[in-house]
Design an enzyme around this catalytic site. Sequence first.
Site, PDB file in Angstrom:
ATOM      1  N   ASP A 143      88.013 -42.398   8.963  1.00 36.54           N
ATOM      2  CA  ASP A 143      88.950 -42.828   8.200  1.00 36.54           C
ATOM      3  C   ASP A 143      90.299 -41.529   7.177  1.00 36.54           C
ATOM      4  O   ASP A 143      89.446 -41.362   6.658  1.00 36.54           O
ATOM      5  CB  ASP A 143      88.318 -43.368   6.652  1.00 36.54           C
ATOM      6  CG  ASP A 143      89.015 -44.469   5.753  1.00 36.54           C
ATOM      7  OD1 ASP A 143      90.667 -44.679   6.847  1.00 36.54           O
ATOM      8  OD2 ASP A 143      89.275 -45.051   4.832  1.00 36.54           O
ATOM      9  N   HIS A 150     100.326 -43.739  -1.242  1.00 38.64           N
ATOM     10  CA  HIS A 150      98.542 -44.065  -1.502  1.00 38.64           C
ATOM     11  C   HIS A 150      98.202 -42.521  -2.239  1.00 38.64           C
ATOM     12  O   HIS A 150      97.227 -42.902  -3.125  1.00 38.64           O
ATOM     13  CB  HIS A 150      98.283 -44.504  -0.450  1.00 38.64           C
ATOM     14  CG  HIS A 150      96.351 -45.010  -0.883  1.00 38.64           C
ATOM     15  ND1 HIS A 150      96.038 -45.516  -1.724  1.00 38.64           N
ATOM     16  CD2 HIS A 150      95.530 -43.485  -1.051  1.00 38.64           C
ATOM     17  CE1 HIS A 150      94.770 -45.847  -2.025  1.00 38.64           C
ATOM     18  NE2 HIS A 150      94.253 -44.525  -1.158  1.00 38.64           N
ATOM     19  N   GLU A 217      91.774 -52.189   0.815  1.00 42.37           N
ATOM     20  CA  GLU A 217      92.522 -51.143   1.573  1.00 42.37           C
ATOM     21  C   GLU A 217      93.228 -51.531   2.511  1.00 42.37           C
ATOM     22  O   GLU A 217      92.885 -51.895   3.978  1.00 42.37           O
ATOM     23  CB  GLU A 217      91.941 -49.992   1.561  1.00 42.37           C
ATOM     24  CG  GLU A 217      91.105 -49.334   0.270  1.00 42.37           C
ATOM     25  CD  GLU A 217      91.593 -47.754   0.303  1.00 42.37           C
ATOM     26  OE1 GLU A 217      91.005 -47.070   1.076  1.00 42.37           O
ATOM     27  OE2 GLU A 217      90.944 -46.685  -0.682  1.00 42.37           O
ATOM     28  N   GLU A 219      94.922 -50.828   6.219  1.00 42.75           N
ATOM     29  CA  GLU A 219      95.407 -49.968   7.095  1.00 42.75           C
ATOM     30  C   GLU A 219      95.661 -50.069   8.277  1.00 42.75           C
ATOM     31  O   GLU A 219      95.299 -51.426   9.109  1.00 42.75           O
ATOM     32  CB  GLU A 219      93.920 -48.642   7.149  1.00 42.75           C
ATOM     33  CG  GLU A 219      93.351 -48.435   5.504  1.00 42.75           C
ATOM     34  CD  GLU A 219      92.115 -47.319   5.410  1.00 42.75           C
ATOM     35  OE1 GLU A 219      92.157 -46.614   6.474  1.00 42.75           O
ATOM     36  OE2 GLU A 219      92.329 -46.969   3.857  1.00 42.75           O
ATOM     37  N   ASP A 251      89.926 -50.836   4.809  1.00 40.22           N
ATOM     38  CA  ASP A 251      88.738 -50.419   3.917  1.00 40.22           C
ATOM     39  C   ASP A 251      87.806 -50.850   2.579  1.00 40.22           C
ATOM     40  O   ASP A 251      88.205 -50.365   1.604  1.00 40.22           O
ATOM     41  CB  ASP A 251      89.486 -48.790   4.019  1.00 40.22           C
ATOM     42  CG  ASP A 251      88.976 -47.707   3.992  1.00 40.22           C
ATOM     43  OD1 ASP A 251      86.651 -47.702   3.192  1.00 40.22           O
ATOM     44  OD2 ASP A 251      88.425 -46.545   3.178  1.00 40.22           O
ATOM     45  N   ARG A 255      85.111 -49.233  -6.359  1.00 38.05           N
ATOM     46  CA  ARG A 255      86.206 -48.465  -6.910  1.00 38.05           C
ATOM     47  C   ARG A 255      85.115 -47.608  -7.994  1.00 38.05           C
ATOM     48  O   ARG A 255      85.262 -46.355  -8.085  1.00 38.05           O
ATOM     49  CB  ARG A 255      87.572 -48.449  -7.890  1.00 38.05           C
ATOM     50  CG  ARG A 255      87.953 -49.025  -6.484  1.00 38.05           C
ATOM     51  CD  ARG A 255      88.840 -47.925  -5.933  1.00 38.05           C
ATOM     52  NE  ARG A 255      90.172 -48.256  -4.921  1.00 38.05           N
ATOM     53  CZ  ARG A 255      90.139 -48.363  -3.966  1.00 38.05           C
ATOM     54  NH1 ARG A 255      90.444 -47.234  -3.446  1.00 38.05           N
ATOM     55  NH2 ARG A 255      91.249 -47.877  -2.824  1.00 38.05           N
ATOM     56  N   GLN A 258      82.059 -45.588  -5.613  1.00 41.13           N
ATOM     57  CA  GLN A 258      83.452 -44.250  -5.631  1.00 41.13           C
ATOM     58  C   GLN A 258      84.093 -43.372  -6.465  1.00 41.13           C
ATOM     59  O   GLN A 258      83.781 -42.047  -6.637  1.00 41.13           O
ATOM     60  CB  GLN A 258      84.759 -44.849  -5.069  1.00 41.13           C
ATOM     61  CG  GLN A 258      85.031 -43.839  -4.060  1.00 41.13           C
ATOM     62  CD  GLN A 258      87.091 -44.027  -4.205  1.00 41.13           C
ATOM     63  OE1 GLN A 258      87.636 -45.450  -4.528  1.00 41.13           O
ATOM     64  NE2 GLN A 258      87.707 -43.434  -3.413  1.00 41.13           N
ATOM     65  N   LYS A 271      81.577 -47.031   0.079  1.00 41.55           N
ATOM     66  CA  LYS A 271      82.798 -47.393   0.811  1.00 41.55           C
ATOM     67  C   LYS A 271      82.097 -47.894   2.430  1.00 41.55           C
ATOM     68  O   LYS A 271      83.051 -47.732   3.018  1.00 41.55           O
ATOM     69  CB  LYS A 271      84.030 -46.220   1.661  1.00 41.55           C
ATOM     70  CG  LYS A 271      84.351 -45.679   1.120  1.00 41.55           C
ATOM     71  CD  LYS A 271      86.037 -45.831   1.455  1.00 41.55           C
ATOM     72  CE  LYS A 271      86.973 -45.324   0.926  1.00 41.55           C
ATOM     73  NZ  LYS A 271      88.374 -46.425   0.588  1.00 41.55           N
ATOM     74  N   THR A 275      83.170 -52.483   6.592  1.00 42.93           N
ATOM     75  CA  THR A 275      84.793 -52.082   7.261  1.00 42.93           C
ATOM     76  C   THR A 275      85.585 -53.145   8.136  1.00 42.93           C
ATOM     77  O   THR A 275      84.412 -53.580   9.192  1.00 42.93           O
ATOM     78  CB  THR A 275      85.102 -50.915   7.692  1.00 42.93           C
ATOM     79  OG1 THR A 275      84.380 -49.771   6.592  1.00 42.93           O
ATOM     80  CG2 THR A 275      86.872 -50.410   8.376  1.00 42.93           C
ATOM     81  N   GLU A 391      96.019 -49.447  -6.687  1.00 42.81           N
ATOM     82  CA  GLU A 391      97.967 -49.256  -6.954  1.00 42.81           C
ATOM     83  C   GLU A 391      98.553 -50.711  -7.662  1.00 42.81           C
ATOM     84  O   GLU A 391      99.513 -50.341  -8.572  1.00 42.81           O
ATOM     85  CB  GLU A 391      98.555 -48.853  -5.913  1.00 42.81           C
ATOM     86  CG  GLU A 391      97.798 -47.325  -4.831  1.00 42.81           C
ATOM     87  CD  GLU A 391      98.634 -47.456  -3.879  1.00 42.81           C
ATOM     88  OE1 GLU A 391      99.412 -47.276  -3.808  1.00 42.81           O
ATOM     89  OE2 GLU A 391      97.574 -48.036  -2.776  1.00 42.81           O
TER      90      GLU A 391
END
Length: 442
Positions: A143, A150, A217, A219, A251, A255, A258, A271, A275, A391
Amino acid sequence: MNSNRIAPIDHTHAPELRSWVESAAGHPAFPIQNLPLGVFRGDDGPRIGVAIGDQVLDLRAARAAGLLQGLDAAQAAAVEAPALNDWMALAPSQRRALRHAVSALLAADTSEGRAARGAQHPILRSQGDSEMLLPARVGDYTDFYAGIHHAINAGKFFRPDNPLLPNYKHVPVAYHGRASSVRPSGALLRRPRGQVRQDTPQGPQPVFQPSARLDYELELAIWIGPGNALGEPIAVTRAGDHVAGFGLLNDWSARDIQAWEYQPLGAFQGKNFLTSVSPWVVTADAMAPFRAPAMARDGGPRPLDYLYDEADQQTGGLRVELEVYLSTRTMRSQGLAPHRLSRGDSTYLWWTPAQMVAHHTVAGCDLQPGDLLGSGTISTPEPGGRGCLLELTDGVRQPVQLPGGETRMFLQDGDEVVLRGQCRREGFATIGLGECRGLVQD
Ligand code: MN
């Protein structure tokens, strides 16, 4: 502007091209100009299909009916395989020739198309009735972190004073992800449990609990083609030959897990629990009209030589419109439509796919057919185009408002996230990447 670094635009992209499959006309994702490949569960095991309108063309059935002739041994084996790895291993010219054959078979006014339309045995099946599997056996998944907005926004959350680290504009940052937990769209997400930081008077202490900060996420997926031998890097000028196709990738990220684990070696449990990827591989050939210049660097540093190719700078970027939708259990029970969380596009990637491939292999690492790259979360400079909840909530400060009065900082059980991608350009048929769906299990 002309270069041989990306696939050429040819008669298979012509906007006036029509298919005898009626639902293909004006289909928002899968008109005859797209022809993405995927793997569906057939009665006798996985089979390769091509999406056309709301149908799937069964390539093995088409070949058995004598409708896909003139393939060489490698192309024939790739079409009969239970996954797309062998197709990805083909040279770009072989993949392109196969596209031409499938385009002719599905076209309304070709002899191949007339023969296919009158086929004695069914070669089409409904997409709605087809269970889609992973397009390829994913040997490795990496990844990247190429979405610069971002990187800035998320960087502010983890490091308010220092969002963009000094290496960012020089080196394509990535981590090696986990291939075993890549699943096709529709896979259920089980909320991960793990260590989460709790601040106490004695300092930070871990608590073991279900993640309370589950995020998605947005992507792009980049599917690797032939690849390279160990110790033999792929030059950026040749890297386009090693990208077989594109899709959407979610993804999923915890948080809280993480944030506690990521220093000093990066993402791990936060993570690796799942996926999700969209099931259709939109080929590098189909994407030819939707390439774009690399992101403007506005005085930013010139890439080092091994990452710099003038043709790639001109046409190596991607122009995909991206949307994310959320529906909650409550919204669905009230009959409310999914809420669009964001709308953006893929032109905000600091690195092109060719640069990612060149960088991935520059130290000698070998890429193999079916390897998967994630682009990194894609956000636009505008708030409406932010590619994850971290975000969208301004770093867990401002909840997202949903129709029906609910709010979200992070995903709740029963929430469903849908990623969508579309490619539009004046003078060309609109094509789509399809969708990548995931439901947080109750
Ligand atoms: Mn990511």
